[in-house]
Design an enzyme around this catalytic site. Structure first.
Site, mmCIF file in Angstrom:
data_model
loop_
_atom_site.group_PDB
_atom_site.id
_atom_site.type_symbol
_atom_site.label_atom_id
_atom_site.label_comp_id
_atom_site.label_asym_id
_atom_site.label_seq_id
_atom_site.Cartn_x
_atom_site.Cartn_y
_atom_site.Cartn_z
ATOM 1 N N HIS A 81 -2.425 2.075 -5.758
ATOM 2 C CA HIS A 81 -1.580 1.085 -6.428
ATOM 3 C C HIS A 81 -2.393 -0.181 -6.709
ATOM 4 O O HIS A 81 -2.900 -0.820 -5.790
ATOM 5 C CB HIS A 81 -0.399 0.758 -5.508
ATOM 6 C CG HIS A 81 0.523 -0.282 -6.046
ATOM 7 N ND1 HIS A 81 1.511 -0.003 -6.961
ATOM 8 C CD2 HIS A 81 0.601 -1.609 -5.791
ATOM 9 C CE1 HIS A 81 2.165 -1.108 -7.241
ATOM 10 N NE2 HIS A 81 1.630 -2.105 -6.548
ATOM 11 N N ASP B 24 -0.707 10.447 -3.768
ATOM 12 C CA ASP B 24 -1.750 9.712 -4.484
ATOM 13 C C ASP B 24 -1.270 9.359 -5.882
ATOM 14 O O ASP B 24 -1.707 9.938 -6.874
ATOM 15 C CB ASP B 24 -3.037 10.551 -4.548
ATOM 16 C CG ASP B 24 -4.155 9.805 -5.270
ATOM 17 O OD1 ASP B 24 -4.144 8.559 -5.236
ATOM 18 O OD2 ASP B 24 -5.023 10.463 -5.869
ATOM 19 N N GLU C 135 -1.607 2.048 -1.440
ATOM 20 C CA GLU C 135 -2.211 0.823 -1.968
ATOM 21 C C GLU C 135 -3.619 0.697 -1.389
ATOM 22 O O GLU C 135 -4.064 1.565 -0.623
ATOM 23 C CB GLU C 135 -1.351 -0.402 -1.614
ATOM 24 C CG GLU C 135 -1.740 -1.637 -2.414
ATOM 25 C CD GLU C 135 -0.662 -2.717 -2.527
ATOM 26 O OE1 GLU C 135 0.495 -2.466 -2.131
ATOM 27 O OE2 GLU C 135 -0.988 -3.808 -3.023
#
Ligand code: 9MR
Length: 747
Positions: A670, A718, A727
């Site tokens: 992310h 993922d 993240e």
């Protein structure tokens, strides 16, 4: 028109959802269409287009001419409002679309039509001229009658044409079971084992009796054989597993594989070289996280970008940032520092532990028996400062330290000497968004005791490490650390608001005795002064068992002080006991690792994998590595090395959590600017970026729609939308930097 979109719900709102499982859709519920006129057979009502977009019916489709030259995806939209969503109900969102010329990306969202424009589901497919059909399912995290289906079309320099048809949002559909592709059932460290190190693997199998295994070298020759050890059902994955120990093999090379039960593992090396690379890549990660300066393309091919949050529009800049309305009447220049993660926030609390662990990587290298500080010395990290005769890792950490110092409340102001907790956007922003494109107002959040002590600890540590290179900076850092310490003593209970999670993370911490202890330890190590010695010796934290199953992190910082007291030369009375406590902590992690069929020093209570579990595992390995540094006992070194196997592929998902390392690795972390998954013109995360890894609480809607009911190691996906499992952050990569450096030193 809607100017702002957010990809994130507020963390606080989500934490609440996370704790209670989402109610399942009622069995046998009818599938109900939520979109009116998604086939455009009779015009385009009730669809709307934002200003500048010319949209209308064309051959039974909706077509839109999108102007060029807008900055953000949401600057040009075609949408449908007033849709009702039911919390916990699963929806299938589908449409067909074309884009001409080819290659344009549409951001298709289902989200809130009013401020703060949360998105509940979003995808960003690249369109073709001939057209494709798209279909996705997601589970609504909320009840609302104000949802919107939106096609966001902006952000292109050139005009283009978008056509869409058969738009459907079908409620009451069955959730789609998500089956991760876990590849071969033989799980290895896909990067590599050290020739003289432990070599362990895990086999997933229904077999209950031992099975033969074969180790083959890069040419396919069998170089070692043996028998698996049945381990029963592993609680962290629910799998029946065997373990394989091929540590007696001492050769080296590339392309080895392990075969058992008819399955062959991903290939791996038996060589230390990859860890020399990982040592550098994991530390190079920080340069591309820098705020306030352009990232040079010549230093990071593919990652060059304009400076973020300098005072150039549309940025409002970090040059003169005010507090939130009514909270102070000054502004601070808080340019610089590292962006925390995939967001554009900068947080003193997390910045502190991150800086400590990067600096401690260097400090360990100076003092440990296997350490070699030159490995992180000048000209090792390809940063603008390379060549200035200062170790590159110190130059990099100083980028953050200078920012931390700027966050201190100036003399003469209320709470002078305290540090502001954080600075970030007023509202969450959407993805992708380069730092230089962020239009949000930036705000300082109130000073806290925890932030102040993070500043005191890291500035004090900096004072001793930078002294040989820059005496003035060392003096300035130490003075700031002393001021912060005094301010924290005067305001010992200014806690961060746990609900302050809009536009940035809250990083709340209601226990600061550990931060006091850590800061006192760093101040003592740097000055040797009596006041700090006495503080340490009378602190209950000094003798507490601080090496629990979860380990240390931004909120649990006592270990930072304890590990440094145990390893950085000093004269504190009772050092034997301090060192013994680290060794006892390591013994506990070693017992966990030995009992764990995946060989990791992590078995959280209730099998509840924490947010950022990858780095918790690495930090527990740091305790093992420190016990080795203290004792020279091989069992601790081997435990630390073996912990790395989990991170690099010996796990239930058969994937490496480090980008660019291993046959199958996380690559969609992310991020607003390493957002290749959303925009093929952007880079993915740089090699050496650690993913947060399995998180049992799956706080984000994407993970909730895919991973409901997941067990331990399986609570991971993922995908760039899964900000709670996937993240990257500066504190997690610091644990990787520290461990990669340790492992490389063992080669
Ligand atoms: O890493 C943090 C984790 O320990 C917390 O549980 C979580 C919720 O407060 O926040 C995580 O930190 C995020 C921060 O708040 C904002 N930037 C991204 C961080 C990583 O997801």
């Amino acid at each position: 028109m809607n100017r702002r979109r957010t990809a994130l719900l507020t963390l606080t709102g989500l934490l609440a959802t996370a704790l209670t499982a989402l109610p399942a859709a009622p069995a046998g519920a009818d599938e109900v269409e939520q979109v009116r006129n998604g086939t455009f057979d009779n015009g385009t009502d009730p669809w709307w287009a934002s200003e500048g977009v010319t949209a209308g019916a064309s051959d039974g489709r909706l077509c839109a001419d999108v102007p060029g030259g807008t900055a953000n995806r949401w600057d040009a939209i075609v949408g449908h409002n007033d849709i009702t969503l039911v919390e916990g109900e699963t929806y299938r969102f589908s449409f067909t679309a074309t884009g001409s010329p080819a290659g344009h990306v549409v951001r298709a969202i289902v989200g809130l039509q009013v401020d703060p424009y949360d998105t509940y589901h979003e995808v960003s497919p690249q369109l073709s001229v001939s057209g494709d059909s798209y279909s996705y399912t997601f589970t609504s995290p909320v009840d609302t009658a104000q949802a919107q289906v939106g096609f966001q079309l902006g952000g292109s320099p050139d005009p283009w044409r978008f056509c869409v048809d058969d738009v459907s949002l079908l409620g009451g559909v069955a959730p789609e079971p998500y089956e991760p592709d876990t590849g071969p059932r033989v799980r290895v460290n896909q990067v590599g084992y050290l020739p003289a190190g432990p070599k362990n693997a895990t086999l997933v199998t229904d077999a209950t009796k031992k099975l033969p295994w074969q180790l083959k070298d890069g040419r396919g020759r069998v170089v070692r054989t043996g028998w698996t050890v049945p381990r029963g059902v592993d609680g962290s994955s629910g799998q029946n597993v065997h373990s394989v120990d091929f540590g007696s093999y001492r050769g080296h090379g590339t392309g080895f594989t392990l075969t058992a039960d008819g399955e062959t593992s991903h290939p791996f090396d038996i060589d230390a070289k990859a860890y020399e690379r990982l040592r550098l890549d994991s530390a190079k990660y920080y340069y591309t996280q820098r705020s306030g300066v352009a990232i040079r393309e010549d230093l990071r091919p593919g990652y060059g970008r304009p400076a973020g949050h300098v005072d150039v529009a549309p940025n409002q800049g970090d040059g003169a940032v005010p507090c939130r309305p009514g909270e102070c009447d000054y502004t601070l220049d808080v340019t610089g520092g590292w962006y925390d993660a995939g967001d554009h926030g900068k947080y003193v609390v997390n910045g502190g532990i991150s800086t400590w662990e990067v600096l401690s990587t260097y400090e360990r290298a100076r003092h440990a028996r296997t350490g070699n500080a030159h490995k992180l010395g000048d000209r090792t990290l390809d940063i603008p400062e390379s060549g200035n005769k200062v170790p590159d890792i110190l130059d990099e950490a100083r980028w953050e330290l200078e920012f931390l110092l700027k966050m201190q409340v100036p003399a003469g102001e209320p709470l002078a000497g305290m540090a502001h907790h954080k600075i970030h956007d007023e509202q969450w922003t959407g993805l992708p968004l380069l730092p230089s494109d962020d239009p949000q107002k930036r705000e300082l959040h109130p000073p806290t005791t925890a932030a102040t002590l993070n500043l005191a600890a890291t500035a004090a540590q900096a004072a001793r490490l930078y002294r040989p290179y820059d005496k003035k900076f060392a003096d300035r850092a130490l003075a700031a650390a002393r001021t912060a310490w005094a301010a924290a003593l005067a305001h010992p209970d200014l806690l961060a608001d746990p609900d302050d999670g809009i536009g940035g993370g809250a990083y709340p911490d209601d226990t600061v005795s550990d931060e006091f202890y850590w800061a006192a330890a760093e101040l003592y190590l740097t000055t040797g002064e009596r006041a700090f010695k006495e503080y340490l010796l009378t602190s209950p934290v000094h003798t507490a068992d601080i090496f629990g199953p979860i380990g240390f992190d931004w909120a649990r910082t006592a270990a930072a002080g304890r590990l440094d007291l145990a390893t950085v030369p000093n004269k504190l009375p009772g050092l034997d006991q301090v060192r013994r406590s680290v060794i006892e902590g390591a013994d506990a992690y070693l017992a966990t690792l030995t009992a764990h069929p995946y060989g990791m020093p992590y078995a959280p209570q209730g099998n509840l994998y924490d947010w950022g579990s990858s780095h918790q595992i690495l930090n527990n390995a740091v305790v093992l590595a420190t016990a080795y540094d203290l004792t020279g006992a091989a069992k601790y070194r081997d435990g630390a090395l073996q912990s790395m196997d989990y991170i690099l592929g010996r796990n239930a998902l058969n994937m490496s959590y480090v980008t660019g390392y291993g046959e199958v690795h996380a690559k969609n972390q992310h991020s607003r600017w390493y957002a290749r998954q959303l925009d093929p013109n952007l880079p993915g995360p740089p090699p050496g970026t650690l993913s947060g890894g399995p998180n049992s609480s799956i706080q984000d809607p994407f993970a909730q729609s895919k991973l409901q009911g997941c067990l331990g190691q399986f609570c991971f996906i993922d995908d760039i939308q899964s900000w709670s499992t996937n993240e990257h952050t500066i504190n997690w990569n610091a644990a990787l930097t520290r461990m990669a450096s340790f492992v490389a030193d063992q080669g």
